[in-house]
Design an enzyme around this catalytic site. Structure first.
Site, PDB file in Angstrom:
ATOM      1  N   HIS A 133      -3.066   7.043   3.777  1.00 40.40           N
ATOM      2  CA  HIS A 133      -3.563   5.779   3.223  1.00 40.40           C
ATOM      3  C   HIS A 133      -4.979   5.517   3.730  1.00 40.40           C
ATOM      4  O   HIS A 133      -5.272   5.674   4.918  1.00 40.40           O
ATOM      5  CB  HIS A 133      -2.633   4.628   3.616  1.00 40.40           C
TER       6      HIS A 133
ATOM      7  N   ASN B 195     -10.285  -0.045   1.108  1.00 47.99           N
ATOM      8  CA  ASN B 195      -8.827   0.026   0.969  1.00 47.99           C
ATOM      9  C   ASN B 195      -8.432  -0.441  -0.431  1.00 47.99           C
ATOM     10  O   ASN B 195      -8.565  -1.620  -0.747  1.00 47.99           O
ATOM     11  CB  ASN B 195      -8.196  -0.862   2.042  1.00 47.99           C
TER      12      ASN B 195
ATOM     13  N   CYS C 131       0.812  -1.224   0.000  1.00 41.08           N
ATOM     14  CA  CYS C 131       0.000   0.000   0.000  1.00 41.08           C
ATOM     15  C   CYS C 131       0.846   1.274   0.000  1.00 41.08           C
ATOM     16  O   CYS C 131       0.326   2.354  -0.243  1.00 41.08           O
ATOM     17  CB  CYS C 131      -0.945   0.002   1.191  1.00 41.08           C
TER      18      CYS C 131
HETATM   19  N1  ACO Z   1     -18.466  -8.436  10.951  1.00 40.18           N
HETATM   20  C1  ACO Z   1     -18.763  -8.835  12.185  1.00 40.18           C
HETATM   21  N2  ACO Z   1     -17.862  -9.297  13.050  1.00 40.18           N
HETATM   22  C2  ACO Z   1     -16.585  -9.359  12.640  1.00 40.18           C
HETATM   23  C3  ACO Z   1     -16.207  -8.958  11.343  1.00 40.18           C
HETATM   24  C4  ACO Z   1     -17.203  -8.502  10.487  1.00 40.18           C
HETATM   25  N3  ACO Z   1     -16.936  -8.087   9.221  1.00 40.18           N
HETATM   26  N4  ACO Z   1     -14.876  -9.133  11.234  1.00 40.18           N
HETATM   27  C5  ACO Z   1     -14.441  -9.624  12.380  1.00 40.18           C
HETATM   28  N5  ACO Z   1     -15.464  -9.768  13.227  1.00 40.18           N
HETATM   29  C6  ACO Z   1     -15.450 -10.274  14.606  1.00 40.18           C
HETATM   30  C7  ACO Z   1     -14.288 -11.190  14.877  1.00 40.18           C
HETATM   31  O1  ACO Z   1     -14.584 -12.495  14.439  1.00 40.18           O
HETATM   32  C8  ACO Z   1     -14.182 -11.105  16.385  1.00 40.18           C
HETATM   33  O2  ACO Z   1     -15.144 -11.928  16.932  1.00 40.18           O
HETATM   34  P1  ACO Z   1     -14.816 -12.782  18.256  1.00 40.18           P
HETATM   35  O3  ACO Z   1     -14.537 -11.755  19.316  1.00 40.18           O
HETATM   36  O4  ACO Z   1     -16.079 -13.553  18.472  1.00 40.18           O
HETATM   37  O5  ACO Z   1     -13.626 -13.615  17.917  1.00 40.18           O
HETATM   38  C9  ACO Z   1     -14.581  -9.662  16.678  1.00 40.18           C
HETATM   39  O6  ACO Z   1     -15.266  -9.189  15.497  1.00 40.18           O
HETATM   40  C10 ACO Z   1     -13.422  -8.764  16.954  1.00 40.18           C
HETATM   41  O7  ACO Z   1     -12.459  -8.957  15.951  1.00 40.18           O
HETATM   42  P2  ACO Z   1     -11.152  -8.121  15.917  1.00 40.18           P
HETATM   43  O8  ACO Z   1     -10.340  -8.532  14.720  1.00 40.18           O
HETATM   44  O9  ACO Z   1     -10.472  -8.151  17.236  1.00 40.18           O
HETATM   45  O10 ACO Z   1     -11.761  -6.656  15.680  1.00 40.18           O
HETATM   46  P3  ACO Z   1     -11.033  -5.279  15.638  1.00 40.18           P
HETATM   47  O11 ACO Z   1     -11.703  -4.337  16.512  1.00 40.18           O
HETATM   48  O12 ACO Z   1      -9.541  -5.407  15.722  1.00 40.18           O
HETATM   49  O13 ACO Z   1     -11.356  -4.800  14.146  1.00 40.18           O
HETATM   50  C11 ACO Z   1     -10.287  -4.646  12.026  1.00 40.18           C
HETATM   51  C12 ACO Z   1     -10.910  -5.566  13.054  1.00 40.18           C
HETATM   52  C13 ACO Z   1     -11.350  -3.718  11.491  1.00 40.18           C
HETATM   53  C14 ACO Z   1      -9.745  -5.489  10.874  1.00 40.18           C
HETATM   54  C15 ACO Z   1      -9.170  -3.832  12.698  1.00 40.18           C
HETATM   55  O14 ACO Z   1      -8.292  -4.661  13.405  1.00 40.18           O
HETATM   56  C16 ACO Z   1      -8.380  -3.055  11.697  1.00 40.18           C
HETATM   57  O15 ACO Z   1      -8.875  -2.139  11.087  1.00 40.18           O
HETATM   58  N6  ACO Z   1      -7.093  -3.387  11.520  1.00 40.18           N
HETATM   59  C17 ACO Z   1      -6.283  -2.749  10.509  1.00 40.18           C
HETATM   60  C18 ACO Z   1      -6.529  -3.483   9.271  1.00 40.18           C
HETATM   61  C19 ACO Z   1      -6.035  -2.730   8.074  1.00 40.18           C
HETATM   62  O16 ACO Z   1      -5.934  -1.535   8.060  1.00 40.18           O
HETATM   63  N7  ACO Z   1      -5.759  -3.539   7.080  1.00 40.18           N
HETATM   64  C20 ACO Z   1      -5.381  -3.042   5.863  1.00 40.18           C
HETATM   65  C21 ACO Z   1      -3.979  -2.700   5.928  1.00 40.18           C
HETATM   66  S1  ACO Z   1      -3.283  -3.537   4.749  1.00 40.18           S
HETATM   67  C22 ACO Z   1      -2.730  -2.465   3.797  1.00 40.18           C
HETATM   68  O17 ACO Z   1      -3.262  -1.431   3.652  1.00 40.18           O
HETATM   69  C23 ACO Z   1      -1.629  -2.991   3.111  1.00 40.18           C
END
Ligand code: ACO
Length: 317
Positions: free
Chosen positions: A242, A272, A108
């Site tokens: 980003h 993204n 990215c």
């Molecule tokens: N809908 C509903 N529930 C979900 C979803 C969804 N789409 N996705 C995950 N969950 C659930 C999980 O299964 C988990 O459930 P559990 O507690 O029963 O196990 C719960 O939600 C919490 O999951 P987490 O992964 O801990 O949630 P978090 O608050 O960390 O949010 C997220 C997840 C949005 C992915 C966050 O961590 C994030 O934004 N991280 C950065 C990701 C990113 O920016 N990636 C792209 C970068 S890559 C790049 O640009 C190269």
């Protein structure tokens, strides 16, 4: 180096959170609250190369140049239908350019890495006009059965034309080998001789770790650039960050202590789109007439690797 033209292109299929609710155990509320994303444009009948060419041609028109005026083309891409030839070669032929081309993969952060390479070429006098095209289809790396990843990404292309100038005030790239937090393995052809175990899987992401690295590293990079140039956060007209997650964008804005309008975003509409996010957002600002000559802009991006790139550039158009 200075930017003299921008362009972008997005697929026509807008997938809303409500559409994802139809086949995933997720809700609009969860996605909106955790990511800020409301919809993403995903490739259906389009080809990535055609979107890349559309963005490239728009950037060239914006710069009042033709493909014949370009003497180097850099394409930033993580994945596309071809392992070889490089996507940049395909774009070159389709737009009718004749210059040498190269693909880079800095995930990215690719747009900033491409700008750094372009700056070096311009300084060395090896090129006059350079076309940067960032074209990405991360929707093809994720499993659409995995709600933790597929809701985050969209596809798209962004492009910029750069030429010699004094507008690039500072640039900073970093790579730290953290391969386990975010990776995607491509399936390779079998051979009669492969004896190792191979277990190719769709995109794997440790979301919370990526989140932490993204905020910490972007804050560090932007602060280093401000210190280096003697500028304060308030001297910057826009922070073009980003577009991965609205909460990451807001965390960086809080760290900088700047007003909301200085940190534009379109992640809510596109998700993204990897390295295409920065040039596509820049193009939106440019075409909306929001940029004025002399405005100072910060670009900052992070990606799988882990890579980061940031720069301060003055708007020249
Ligand atoms: N809908 C509903 N529930 C979900 C979803 C969804 N789409 N996705 C995950 N969950 C659930 C999980 O299964 C988990 O459930 P559990 O507690 O029963 O196990 C719960 O939600 C919490 O999951 P987490 O992964 O801990 O949630 P978090 O608050 O960390 O949010 C997220 C997840 C949005 C992915 C966050 O961590 C994030 O934004 N991280 C950065 C990701 C990113 O920016 N990636 C792209 C970068 S890559 C790049 O640009 C190269």
């Amino acid at each position: 180096m200075k930017i003299i033209g921008t362009g972008s292109a997005h697929p026509k299929c807008a997938v809303t959170n409500q559409m994802l609710e139809q086949f995933l155990e997720t809700t609009d509320e969860w996605i909106t609250e955790r990511t800020g994303i409301k919809e993403r444009c995903v490739i259906s009948s389009e080809k990535l190369e055609d979107m890349a060419c559309e963005a490239a041609m728009k950037a060239l028109e914006n710069a009042n140049l033709t493909p014949a005026d370009i003497d180097f083309l850099i394409c930033s891409n993580v994945v596309n239908e071809y392992v070889t030839p490089a996507l940049s070669c395909i774009i070159q032929g389709k737009i009718g350019a004749t210059c040498p081309t190269v693909d880079i993969n800095a995930a990215c952060a690719g747009f900033i890495y491409a700008m750094d390479i372009a700056d070096d070429k311009l300084k060395a006098g090896k090129a006059k006009n350079i076309l940067i095209v960032c074209a990405e289809e991360p929707s093809r790396m994720v499993s659409w059965k995995n709600r933790s990843t597929c809701v985050l990404f969209g596809d798209g292309a962004g492009a910029a034309v750069v030429t010699a100038g004094d507008e690039l005030k500072a640039i900073r790239l970093t790579t730290s080998s953290l391969t386990e937090v975010l990776y995607y393995q491509r399936t390779l052809e079998p051979t009669p001789y492969i004896s190792k175990e191979e277990n190719f899987e769709p995109l794997v992401m440790r979301g919370r770790e990526v989140f932490k690295h993204a905020v910490t590293n972007s804050n560090r990079d932007i602060k280093a650039l401000l210190d280096q140039t003697g500028l304060t956060p308030a001297d910057i007209k826009y922070y073009v960050l980003h577009q991965a997650n609205r909460r990451i964008i807001d965390s960086i804005r809080n760290f900088l202590g700047v007003e909301e309008e200085r940190v534009p975003h379109n992640v809510e509409r596109y998700g993204n789109i990897s390295s295409a996010a920065l040039p596509a957002l820049l193009d939106e600002l440019n075409r909306a007439g929001k940029l004025q000559k002399g405005d100072k802009l910060v670009f900052s991006a992070f990606g799988a690797g882990f890579t980061t790139g940031a720069c301060i550039i003055e708007w020249a158009m």
